[in-house]
Design an enzyme around this catalytic site. Structure first.
Site, PDB file in Angstrom:
ATOM      1  N   ASP A   1       0.869  -1.144   0.000  1.00 16.02           N
ATOM      2  CA  ASP A   1       0.000   0.000   0.000  1.00 16.02           C
ATOM      3  C   ASP A   1       0.923   1.216   0.000  1.00 16.02           C
ATOM      4  OD1 ASP A   1      -2.493   1.103   0.183  1.00 16.02           O
ATOM      5  OD2 ASP A   1      -2.344   1.337   2.361  1.00 16.02           O
TER       6      ASP A   1
ATOM      7  N   ASP B   1      -3.427  -0.880   5.563  1.00 12.38           N
ATOM      8  CA  ASP B   1      -3.859  -0.380   6.860  1.00 12.38           C
ATOM      9  C   ASP B   1      -5.369  -0.211   6.924  1.00 12.38           C
ATOM     10  OD1 ASP B   1      -3.944   1.624   5.040  1.00 12.38           O
ATOM     11  OD2 ASP B   1      -2.726   3.046   6.164  1.00 12.38           O
TER      12      ASP B   1
ATOM     13  N   ASP C   1      -8.334  -2.830   2.719  1.00  8.73           N
ATOM     14  CA  ASP C   1      -7.224  -3.736   2.464  1.00  8.73           C
ATOM     15  C   ASP C   1      -7.466  -5.128   3.032  1.00  8.73           C
ATOM     16  OD1 ASP C   1      -5.798  -1.716   1.262  1.00  8.73           O
ATOM     17  OD2 ASP C   1      -4.920  -1.054   3.155  1.00  8.73           O
TER      18      ASP C   1
END
Lengths: 1014, 333
Positions: free
Chosen positions: A368, A707, A711
């Site tokens: 990410d 986070d 996700d």
């Protein structure tokens, strides 16, 4: 009550499905339980909190929905009802666990035989039986102790990631640990939070709840409410709400929640085995298989050599004991927990040990962007309004840009109002930039920005009371709220919206320039795009802002807004401006990315951001390296259409969610294999999942970092999900296998290194442990075939396996990585086994054999110097062991009684034991490295190795000189010089291994390398 | 050289004068060159840093090249043949190494006397006839049952025949040790003292129709003390063997017995023993016990021990230190 209502509630939305499931679940849990417990459960169904009005509820629980409970009330309730936590399930009593220990069956068979044998033979057999039993009990105690310890570690881990709840107490929003919630608390829940307790909803906005932990149904049920007052569905603890916000009153805590009740009914759930445990178990099974087959083979040989069957069975046990590495399981457990601890120290919190090892074999990291690669500390960098880009530097003089424009007035209002972030109370003296904020990164940036420029934001918000709100989510990509205006004469509602600029622009028909609304024409749109691209090109997150004053005639003051049905216009708004924020990359990331590269790990960036932003960040952290180009870059450079560019020339690719949507799985596979540097931008959670699956199709071990709530599916799907400890939502942390406490991508690299190291070191430990098996096995084989007096006894073998060898094999876990650990390709899950053929062959047939020979030299030395030359020993066994022969002649014509011989035999055991021990020191030293020379690795860098060597020698000294008089242990005091007889062989082992390593380094890829490198 | 191929061996232009070779093998790299400057350089690269820099004189270069070639052939060769060869060489080497260390070890051991006698401080006692469980069972009527004992004893006592003794051994002065020190020169072989079979009296079995008393239920059991090299049994005082029933009832059942030589004496002249190699014709002293009236059909536990100043007979663990226990059973119908 909440039980009943919870069920009904699910029933309402899931058309009875959930209810049935729940019933089924309940029935299952209850099946074995007694009837009265069922009754108890049913009784509770009578209470029906959801039927009560808010006023009644307030009265019932002594609370207030606006001000919440007072702190004293809460403390009182907490003391009375206990913390809001589930009582852990009762552990299986330890006694039950002991017989489960490995080798128990073997022992009891042995014990039985010993007992049977005892009637006619000496006490030795009984001792052996006792020692075997003791071994099983000790390993049992150790295993239990370790398990308890690691459970404690896990428990402390879960304490370290406490669930937080946003609660209103004393009229203030406070973040408290969920454990401290009490009945009557008013809690706020935002997307991604776990519902901390059973709550009764008071108000909600577009909130869905995932009751999967209760119903087993993975589809989040949508809960809609026309009127907050009618929100009557209590939510259950442990449910997760992926989207939306809600306020609710706690009606049940801890074990009294529905989940708590089910949990208390459910007894302990079995642990899953980690792959490394499976690997080790597999290996132990192989070793045991080999041991049993050699044992049986020699049993047959012994029987056909006319040995007594009972004797042959004793041989069989001896061979099996020699072959099974009794101490290995304990060693591995300790090694793994050591690594888990070490990783925790480096901010990698491992939720299951599996992750330690999986991380080491990771070949693709899907990272990410926000928070992981960047600092997740958004600061407003630029503003665009009135067709101009302004620099906003909140750290310095903020009057750089023109604040007199009417557009700025509107923009500042949107920035202030369309924001859910709040300062945590009680930080009046803290500078604005350092204040702790409850809210996400960009909202925090905006809040701080507006606080700096406009002053008291909370005061402004209070003057413009919020009446409705649609929080940001990744599907809408915008956030909207409706406020009363602070102008008492203006009865209109102000709708403010912020979000992804193109989405916001889509919804606009006019644009504000110099405080005046103008129709949005092509030229202004063009200007917007130029500014957007320019800001985005800098790697900044750009937000668009727009507003709309809702006409007072259509939306009177009493109008009730419903965010679920959206009974208000969300188009034809007035575009006000752009604001860009930068989230600077973490300083450690570029280095970490380079390390991943050289470690053969592909780093893929997956982000919801704009491709340009994504690319800019990717370039700055090295995910797209400085000299590689995308197809578009090449086209631009050569000034040719994109189609004409040969795809081979491009190393990097930036793929947007839109493009990904149109791709077939084959195309995705092609993309993933063709490009070494890939950035996925503007991806949705579903697409993240598709990317992970695509990577897994390439046989890659995929690590996913994330986070956000969005996700969590990808985190679950990944081979190893890595959640962020600081920024991560509970949903992400729950789905992940590992939590990075410092949110730093660089920690992953340390994690990978540790993972590879543990694998390497376990290999070394196993190689070390296996080696002596041959030295322990050979005596039995020689004893049976050549009829020498037994060179080493079973009990003595156990003293090596569980005594001298334990600490050294643990010490190998402290071995530093060989220099190339991060320069080689990731391990292949199926091809690179922990115990491979070269390891077994090298340990058994090379070093093991050398060790056996060395130990035999010591043995023969002792016998020869005491009177029995090697030639005299051959086929002496039968006479040697006869109790009635008390005048056995040695090589010099002297005669020996049975006890004198027995004592000499024990001296032989001790000598053989010392021989193995001395050579195990050499073995320990050579196992420090597999490829490098010991001198490259440094002989003294790993101090624990020396502790191990010292422990080996001390234990041997104690056994020989301290316990030499205890006849049951079969040790005797050995003459000092016998300790040095095996030294030449030990040195030979070292030299031989150095030569092996030298040729491996000199001739990589040769047959030597293939067969000798383990 | 040829088989390694050009991809492994390349001429490095910077070493024009000195023929140099560079082996780009993976990460590692070897540079070999023999310069006319009478030195050759071996540079072993590992990763970014140079690990070893060796400078060797010129003469070694050709040798080294040969070695490199040989190594190259060995280590890059085809797989199974080399494995076999390797194991052949490896195990050959291990065998040689083992043999060498064993040989070195055996050099520390003398042919004549053992290096240590840690376990032999107290000699054990043993009986003849030697039986499986140290039990002498005689079925008087059943010749088969004792004939094997008799055969064994005949064989055992053959070297004690007076003729053989007279021929091989010396007549020694009784009551003192027969010491034959080396005094710097190997005194070899050493002489032994006579122990004549006739000294065993009724148990000598010479012209004995009762076959050591086995046919009449009055068996002879011979007690011998284990040989221990350089052991001065008795510490210069006379010693003898005595036998008793182990428990009271055993003593009762045992009845009377006679011992040969008289009193169960063992003379000092048979000590010290110098070992098989030195003391070739050594004759071990014996004590014969003839049990005259053992209660028949009862198992009798007999224990014989030596009374000597320097032989402890109370070792808890070694039941045969200075003593011997056996079972005697005379079956009569």
């Amino acid at each position: 009550a909440r039980r009943g209502t919870g069920t009904e509630d699910v029933g309402k939305t899931d058309t009875g499905d959930g209810k049935e499931k729940y019933r089924g679940l309940k029935d299952k849990r209850l099946e074995l339980k007694k009837n009265h417990q069922k009754e108890e459960l049913k009784k509770e169904v009578d209470l029906e909190d959801h039927k009560l009005s808010i006023k009644e509820l307030e009265r019932k629980y002594g609370t207030n929905i606006v001000t919440g409970l007072s702190s004293t009330q809460a403390a009182e309730l907490l003391a009375r009802n206990g913390p809001n936590a589930l009582t852990p399930p009762k552990e299986t009593p330890e006694i039950v666990k002991f017989p489960q220990a490995d080798g128990a069956i073997l022992c009891w068979i042995a014990y039985g035989i010993q007992y049977f044998n005892d009637k006619s033979s000496s006490l030795d057999s009984v001792y052996l039986g006792c020692v075997l039993a003791l071994v099983v009990i000790l390993t049992g105690i150790f295993a239990y102790y370790q398990e308890a310890k690691s459970t404690n570690i896990m428990a402390s881990f879960s304490k370290m990631i406490p669930q937080q709840a946003l609660v209103i107490r004393d009229s203030e929003k406070k973040t408290v640990p969920a454990e401290q919630l009490v009945v009557g608390d008013i809690v706020e829940i935002k997307g991604g939070d776990k519902i901390p307790a059973d709550i009764r909803l008071l108000s909600t906005q577009g909130c869905k709840v995932d009751n999967s932990s209760l119903t087993g149904n993975l589809t989040p049920s949508l809960r809609t409410h026309d009127n907050p007052l009618e929100a009557e569905n209590p939510w259950n603890k442990m449910s997760t709400s992926p989207v939306g916000t809600a306020t609710g009153m706690v009606i049940n805590t801890g074990d009294r929640t529905i989940i708590g009740q089910i949990a208390s009914l459910a007894s302990g759930v079995g642990h899953e085995k980690t792959p490394i445990a499976i690997e080790i178990e597999h290996f132990v099974h192989i070793v045991a298989g080999v041991a049993v087959s050699i044992g049986i083979l020699f049993f047959i040989i012994a029987v056909s050599m006319k040995y007594y069957v009972l004797d042959s069975i004793i041989f069989l046990i001896g061979i099996i004991v020699a072959n099974v590495p009794e101490g290995l399981l304990a060693t591995v457990t300790v090694t793994l927990s050591l690594t888990a601890k070490r990783m925790a120290k480096k901010n990698c919190l491992v939720k299951n040990l599996e992750a330690v090892e999986t991380l080491g074999s990771t070949s693709i990291i899907c990272s990410d962007k926000t928070g992981t690669l960047t600092q997740n500390r958004m600061t407003v960098a630029h503003l665009w309004f009135d067709n101009q880009i302004f620099v906003a530097d909140t750290s310095e003089d903020h009057s750089i840009f023109d604040q007199s424009s009417g557009t700025w007035a509107s923009l500042s209002k949107i920035i202030t109002l369309c924001n859910r972030a709040e300062f945590r109370p009680g930080q009046e003296s803290v500078p604005i930039m350092k204040k702790v904020v409850v809210g996400d990164a960009s909202e925090t940036a905006l809040l701080k920005f507006s606080e700096v420029i406009l002053g008291d934001v909370m005061e402004i918000r209070k003057r413009n009371r919020k009446v409705a709100e649609i929080p940001f989510n990744s599907t809408n990509k915008f956030q909207l709220s409706i406020h009363e205006t602070d102008d008492p004469s203006d009865k209109r509602f102000l709708m403010v919206m912020k979000g992804a600029p193109e989405r916001v622009l889509e919804k606009c028909s006019t644009i504000m320039v110099n405080g005046q609304e103008q129709p949005l024409d092509d030229s202004t749109a063009e200007a917007f795009h130029t500014a957007y691209m320019e800001l985005g090109g800098l790697g900044e997150r750009v937000l668009g802002f727009c507003h709309l004053y809702l006409p007072a005639d259509k939306f009177p003051e009493t109008y009730s807004f419903d965010v679920d049905t959206v009974n208000f216009p969300t188009s034809n708004l007035c575009f006000v401006g752009l604001l860009s924020m930068i989230d600077p990359p973490r300083s450690t990331v570029p280095d970490a990315v380079t390390k991943c590269r050289s470690a053969g790990i592909k780093v893929i960036m997956v982000t919801g951001d704009h491709p340009i932003t994504a690319k800019a960040i990717a370039k700055s952290v090295g995910i797209i390296s400085a000299n590689s180009e995308t197809v578009e870059d090449i086209a631009k450079r050569l000034n040719i259409p994109v189609e004409q560019v040969s795809k081979r020339d491009a190393k990097a690719a930036v793929v947007t969610g839109m493009e990904l949507k149109d791709m077939s799985p084959e195309q995705l596979d092609e993309l993933l294999t063709d490009y070494s540097e890939i950035v996925f931008a503007r991806t949705s959670p579903q697409q993240k999942l598709i990317i992970v699956e695509g990577c897994q199709r390439q046989d890659a071990v995929v690590a996913v970092t994330g986070d956000g709530v969005n996700d969590s599916p990808a985190l679950k799907k990944a081979d190893i999900g890595i959640a962020m400890g600081i920024a991560g939502s509970d949903a992400a942390k729950n789905a992940a296998d590992m939590v990075l406490l410092d949110d730093n991508f660089a920690s992953i690299v340390t994690g990978v290194e540790e993972g590879r190291l543990i694998f390497d070191n376990l290999k070394k430990t196993i190689a070390y442990t296996l080696t002596k098996n041959i030295a322990e096995l050979c005596p039995f084989l020689i004893y049976i075939i050549a009829g020498l007096p037994l060179p080493i006894g079973t009990i003595t073998i156990l003293f090596i396996d569980l005594g001298t060898d334990i600490i050294p094999s643990i010490a190998l876990a402290y071995e530093k990585a060989e220099s190339d650990i991060m320069n080689r390709k990731p391990r292949h899950k199926k091809k690179d086994r922990l115990v491979n053929a070269p390891l077994a062959i090298y340990s058994y047939l090379h070093i093991g054999l050398m060790q056996a020979l060395g130990a035999f030299v010591v043995y023969f030395t002792v016998y020869a110097q005491e009177g029995f030359r090697p030639s005299a020993l051959i086929n002496l066994r039968v006479e040697w062991e006869k109790d009635s022969v008390n005048d056995l002649e040695d090589s010099y014509g002297q005669e020996w009684t049975q006890y004198q011989r027995k004592y000499l035999e024990w001296t032989g055991y001790t000598a053989f034991f010392v021989g193995i021990m001395i050579q195990q020191i050499a073995d320990l030293i050579i196992r420090k490295t597999r490829r490098n020379s010991i001198f490259q690795q440094g002989l003294f860098r790993n101090k624990v190795i020396w502790v191990g060597i010292a422990s080996q020698i001390i234990i041997a000294l104690i056994l020989s000189y301290g316990l030499g008089s205890v006849s049951a242990l079969n040790f005797t005091m050995l003459r000092p010089q016998y300790w040095f007889v095996a030294v030449p062989h030990a040195i030979l082992i070292w030299v031989y291994d150095e030569v092996r390593k030298l040729f491996i380094r000199l001739y990589p890829g040769s047959w030597w390398d293939k067969n000798m490198y383990y | 050289m040829q088989r390694l191929g050009p991809s492994l061996w390349t001429w490095d232009s910077s070493w024009q004068q000195a023929p140099a070779t560079s082996l780009p093998l993976g990460v590692q790299k070897i540079l070999l060159g023999s310069a006319f400057t009478s030195k050759i350089k071996v540079v072993l690269n590992q990763g970014p840093k140079k690990e070893i820099l060796v400078l060797l004189p010129l003469g070694v270069s050709s040798l080294l090249n040969l070695w490199v070639q040989l190594q190259g052939c060995l280590f890059l060769g085809t797989f199974p043949a080399f494995i076999l060869l390797f194991y052949l060489v490896f195990y050959g080497f291990l065998t040689a190494m083992f043999t060498l260390t064993m040989w070195v070890m055996l050099q520390t051991v003398s042919d004549h006397t053992p290096k240590y006698q840690d376990r032999l401080a107290t000699p054990g006692l043993m009986i003849r006839p030697k039986t499986e469980n140290l039990d002498v069972i005689v079925n008087v009527s059943d010749t088969e049952s004792w004939d094997q004992h008799v055969q064994k004893l005949n064989k055992f006592l053959e070297p004690y025949n007076d003729s053989i003794q007279a021929q091989k051994n010396d007549v020694c002065r009784p009551g003192r040790y027969y010491e034959q020190p080396d005094n710097g020169v190997l005194n070899y072989p050493k002489r032994a003292c006579q122990f004549n079979r006739t000294q065993l009296g009724d148990c000598s079995g010479i012209g004995d129709p009762t076959h050591y008393g086995y046919s009449t239920g009055q068996p002879c059991v011979f007690i011998k003390m284990n040989r221990v090299i350089n052991f001065y049994a008795g510490a210069n005082q006379s010693m003898n063997v005595t036998c008793v029933g182990k428990r009271d009832e055993d003593a009762e059942n045992l009845g009377s017995f006679v011992m040969f030589p008289a009193n169960g004496n063992i003379d000092l002249m048979y000590f010290p023993y110098y070992g098989k190699k030195f003391h070739v014709n050594y004759t071990q002293p014996l004590v014969a016990v003839k049990f005259l009236n053992v209660t028949p059909n009862v198992e009798v536990n007999v224990e014989c021990r030596i009374n000597a100043a320097n032989i402890a007979t109370d070792d808890e663990r070694d039941k045969f230190a200075g003593r011997v226990a056996f079972k005697l059973r005379i079956n009569k119908t």
